[in-house]
Design a protein around this motif. Structure first.
Motif, short mmCIF file in Angstrom:
data_model
loop_
_atom_site.label_atom_id
_atom_site.label_comp_id
_atom_site.label_asym_id
_atom_site.label_seq_id
_atom_site.Cartn_x
_atom_site.Cartn_y
_atom_site.Cartn_z
N ARG B 225 0.67 -1.53 -0.11
CA ARG B 225 -0.07 -0.14 0.02
C ARG B 225 1.09 1.29 0.02
NH1 ARG B 225 -5.55 -2.12 1.73
NH2 ARG B 225 -5.25 -4.46 1.82
N ALA B 226 1.55 1.24 0.80
CA ALA B 226 3.03 2.24 0.41
C ALA B 226 3.44 1.96 -0.79
CB ALA B 226 3.90 1.92 2.20
N LEU B 227 3.94 1.45 -1.06
CA LEU B 227 4.50 1.44 -2.79
C LEU B 227 3.61 2.50 -3.29
CD1 LEU B 227 6.81 -2.00 -2.89
CD2 LEU B 227 7.48 0.16 -3.02
N ALA B 228 1.98 2.21 -3.80
CA ALA B 228 1.21 2.27 -4.62
C ALA B 228 1.34 4.26 -4.20
CB ALA B 228 0.02 1.71 -4.08
N ARG B 229 1.31 4.22 -3.28
CA ARG B 229 1.11 5.83 -2.60
C ARG B 229 2.04 6.88 -3.40
NH1 ARG B 229 -1.08 4.45 2.14
NH2 ARG B 229 1.25 4.00 2.66
N GLU B 230 3.09 5.36 -3.22
CA GLU B 230 4.69 6.56 -3.76
C GLU B 230 4.32 6.77 -5.25
OE1 GLU B 230 7.82 4.08 -1.92
OE2 GLU B 230 9.53 5.42 -4.06
#
Lengths: 338, 338
Positions: B225-230
């Motif tokens: 999920r963090a990677l998606a935001r990034e």
DNA sequence: CTGAAAGCGCTTACAG
DNA sequence: CTGAAAGCGCTTACAG
């Protein structure tokens, strides 16, 4: 070992005594022996030692072979059991069992292991009488129907189911569904976790005057999607789902939403006795009563080692509770008009 | 064993010969011995046999301890390795390694195992020279930087990366991202799968004049999920993602969609060297080049047993390709105006 | 506190 | 084809 004894100018026996602390050894002798061991890079041979002592310090983890779909939870049993065994001076061997009877007797009569931990225990598990008869110490991760005299550690499924229903009832839910991962075959019919969960679910919903249906589906993402379709078609009244099918979780949640249902506004789902790793793969993340899998692996090995090392100790029988993790799939029951 | 010999009126040696087929035994003697064994329920003791032969028929699977987040793929190594070992007459022990040097020497000098299979191999794995020096046979699931003289089986990461890029290029993509599960620490800096994948990704994108960025994230749903935001914030041009981070997959896909991107219309994602089980937990299901994990576990054990049983056989070194599974996250690149 | 010796359950030259 | 005996690397009464 003889080399060590020669170098230290002591006897073979004395080397053994210092290694094992099995008899008092004077400090200077001990120092000589330890120096000699270091010089020669000596380490005691486990096989010779095992033969002489009648103990291998190896324990087996028995799991069903050919069942190649292991959940994250099983993996946690494997590794936590191996770690704990190591910590206590044992080595863990993996013992896949295909033909129950033969494999158990192969194990018990080989003399290779001091005992066994059993996974995936059935209510009437054929391995248990076999092991009882063989005098090889064992412990279960799980429980048979009758647990008298049998060492085990298990999830407290009864408490878990009640806890889940409590939480949902407080949110106003009255229409429940239990989804498990059982398949039609006899094997799973007698599988402890499913049997106990179904029984408790049936009892609690009946006692409280709740509506409760039980459904089974494949333990996979595709299974979860199929269950969602079934849910939408056949159970429009149901608002609360207890999911005892870890691997179906993300697919089930995805399927419900694809079918137009919102979580948790339209349906609340709580995954029980499962891992947070899998729960977090759902979108939204599944509310979970998480299986204490690491702890069970550890306690299972502890229970076994207790049986091996002190047969007279109190029988280890422990139920461990699941821990609650909020997630985002629990909400108030939708009111009747919605 | 002496009891068997007595009952059959033969010597201890003859019993051993019939059990092991180590010397010709007349049919009638064999029959007598076998009858006696059956009557007494005799089975040869593995420890005595091991001591006399200098072989235990036990092999170890070495994996990093304390790394308690095992993907489905590791689980497949465990079980397929255990099954194959059993099939070939060996038993598999799980050998968690915390302190590399000490644990390896504990293993090699204990005499408990005939050899070891190593998982999670680093490019410059300290265990390898240790084992080479100890003369204990071993085989890698994975590869060191320099593989000369070292038996291994591994995923063909180079081919996998090219294959993934080929497929995306055919769909018109020119803006690539590689996401791996590496963490900042040195350990993973030298981890074979990530290093090889990054190298190949860099080379192929450069050769073909493609844009290619590399990003790392935690191997978990939350990491995804963090990677998606990034991704959404910092890489608006990127349309094609190679994901070497199995456990982040479903979270990444969920995060992208939560951020307003459609799959595969806006972004194509292909998960590489990962399991279908995890891929199918994403919604939509991830297109995958699936790791041949079962095969690697099996081949790793085969390679080891070859080394144990015939040191002169050709060195087993095998690369295995990933298999393509369509899923629903691969589509044509969006045109520039979109 | 230390040592000589028997024995754990097998395998395998060696001799017949 | 079969057997007597040594030995694999340790541990542990037993004696001193």
């Amino acid at each position: 070992m003889q080399d060590v004894a020669n170098l230290a100018n002591v006897s073979l026996a004395t080397v053994s005594f210092t290694i094992n602390n099995s008899k008092p050894v004077s400090p200077k002798t001990r120092a000589k022996v330890e120096a000699a061991m270091k010089d020669l890079g000596y380490r005691r041979n486990a096989v010779g030692s095992a033969l002489a002592r009648g103990r291998t310090n190896v324990v087996a983890l028995l799991y069903p072979a050919l069942q190649h779909r292991f959940s994250v939870t099983s993996m946690q049993f494997f590794t936590s059991a191996a770690d704990q065994a190591r910590l206590r001076g044992y080595t863990l061997v993996l013992w896949p069992m295909s033909n129950e009877a033969e494999a158990v007797s192969e194990l018990t009569s080989s003399g290779l292991v001091d005992g066994a931990v059993l996974m995936e225990v059935q209510l009437d598990d054929p391995r248990v009488p076999e092991l009882t008869g063989s005098n090889v110490p064992f412990a279960l991760i799980g429980r048979t129907r009758d647990t008298s005299g049998i060492p085990f550690v298990d999830v407290d499924f009864e408490h878990t189911v009640e806890n889940a229903i409590d939480r949902l009832t407080e949110l106003g839910h009255t229409n429940f569904m239990l989804i498990d991962g059982g398949t039609g075959n006899q094997l799973l019919g007698g599988y402890g976790p499913i049997a106990r969960t179904r029984t408790t679910f049936g009892e609690v919903t009946a006692q409280r005057g709740l509506t409760g249906v039980m459904v089974s589906g494949a333990a996979s993402s595709e299974g979860g999607r199929a269950l969602a379709r079934e849910f939408i078609e056949s159970y429009p009244q149901t608002t609360a789902v207890l999911l005892l099918n870890e691997d179906a979780g993300p697919g089930f949640v995805a399927g419900l939403q694809r079918g137009g249902l919102r979580l948790p506004q339209d349906v609340s789902v709580i995954s029980i006795a499962s891992s947070l790793d899998t729960a977090s793969m759902a979108e939204p993340e599944l509310t979970t009563l998480a299986s204490p899998a690491d702890e069970l692996g550890r306690l299972g090995v502890d229970a076994l080692i207790e049986r091996i090392e002190q047969q007279d100790a109190p029988l280890p029988q422990r139920l461990v509770k699941c821990s609650f993790h909020p997630g985002s799939t629990l909400g108030p029951a939708r009111s009747l008009g919605d």
